[in-house]
Every structure is written in C-alpha cells, then in structure tokens.
Design an enzyme around this catalytic site. Structure first.
Site, mmCIF file in Angstrom:
data_model
loop_
_atom_site.group_PDB
_atom_site.id
_atom_site.type_symbol
_atom_site.label_atom_id
_atom_site.label_comp_id
_atom_site.label_asym_id
_atom_site.label_seq_id
_atom_site.Cartn_x
_atom_site.Cartn_y
_atom_site.Cartn_z
ATOM 1 C CG HIS A 57 -2.066 0.916 1.147
ATOM 2 N ND1 HIS A 57 -2.009 2.244 1.504
ATOM 3 C CD2 HIS A 57 -3.342 0.694 0.758
ATOM 4 C CE1 HIS A 57 -3.204 2.796 1.366
ATOM 5 N NE2 HIS A 57 -4.029 1.878 0.913
ATOM 6 C CG PHE A 58 -0.513 2.224 -3.085
ATOM 7 C CD1 PHE A 58 -1.417 1.258 -3.499
ATOM 8 C CD2 PHE A 58 -0.990 3.343 -2.436
ATOM 9 C CE1 PHE A 58 -2.791 1.432 -3.293
ATOM 10 C CE2 PHE A 58 -2.364 3.515 -2.223
ATOM 11 C CZ PHE A 58 -3.266 2.565 -2.639
#
Length: 154
Positions: A57-58
C-alpha cells in the site's frame, strides 16, 4: 515535555502495553504525550518505512492506509477508557465509526498525533471525536464509539 503534560499525565510504551491488548504489527500508538483524566488524550505514532502494510500500500508510493489511522485514534481512545476503568482488567471494543474523513496522505517519516476528545459517556459506552494530525495539519478525522467489557465476561 511541557509542564501541562506532566500535570495531565502521559503514557510510555510500557504503560500502553499494560492498557491495550494490541501488539506488533497492530499496536499503532507509540506514546501518549497528554492524558486529561477521561476527557482527552494525544497519542503519537511514528510512521516508518519498514511497516508491513507499506509493502502493498503502495509499493512505489507508500501511503498509510486510512483504516490504520482510524485504528490509531481508537487505540488512543481505548487507552483513556482502560486507564479510567481499571487498566488491563478490561477490554475496550471499538463499536462505531461516523463522519470519517481523510484529508491528506500519511507517509513514512511522518509523526502522527491522534487527538481524541470524549464527547459523552453513558455507562460502559463512550463516544469520542478524533483528529489525526501531521505537523499540525489535519490528515483525518472521525467520531468513534467504544464499549468497555470486563475480560471475565468475554
């Protein structure tokens, strides 16, 4: 440490571990710099690049998931409830979330302050307004509800 925080109260990681059942990787409050009885608190989360959620993420642009900001708010509120009602002898269950808003991304290197203020309490049900701030700027906010339950009743 400012004088007001000393008078109001603080909690280091050792005390937080006594108050909350959460542990790595889900303990999201490193320290509480200010506790005003059962009315308010400011919890701190130092966001680091090696936290497990950043791998997905991410990968190219790590952003702390909003749900973890809400959880940090809830844990700060939970520490108030637990401290007021007998420390580790009770569990604090996160019950409701209302009016959640995410304003700015939180990234590795940020120091998040979770500001929680009790709005009302009826029996073992508590309601809080919570703000998450980085460098004094609002990054998230929510109203949350919590319920205190004796460990013996679970």
């Amino acid at each position: 440490m400012n004088e007001a925080a000393t008078v109001l109260g603080t909690a280091d990681i050792q005390e937080i571990l006594k108050l909350l059942p959460h542990r790595y990787p889900f303990l999201l409050v490193d320290r509480i710099i200010e506790i005003d009885s059962d009315n308010s608190a400011i919890g701190i989360k130092n966001v680091t690049a090696n936290e497990p959620h950043f791998t997905g993420h991410f990968p190219e642009k790590p952003i702390m998931p909003g749900v973890l900001l809400i959880e940090g708010m809830a844990q700060t509120a939970g520490a108030i409830c637990a401290r007021k009602t007998g420390g580790g002898s009770n569990l604090v269950y996160f019950m409701t979330i209302d009016n959640a808003r995410f304003r700015k991304p939180v990234v590795p290197g940020d120091r998040v302050e979770f500001h929680v203020v009790k709005q009302k309490q009826r029996g073992n049900i508590w309601k809080f307004h919570c703000d998450a701030k980085v460098d004094g700027q609002l990054v998230a906010e929510a109203d949350i509800g919590a319920m205190i339950v004796s460990k013996e009743d679970v």
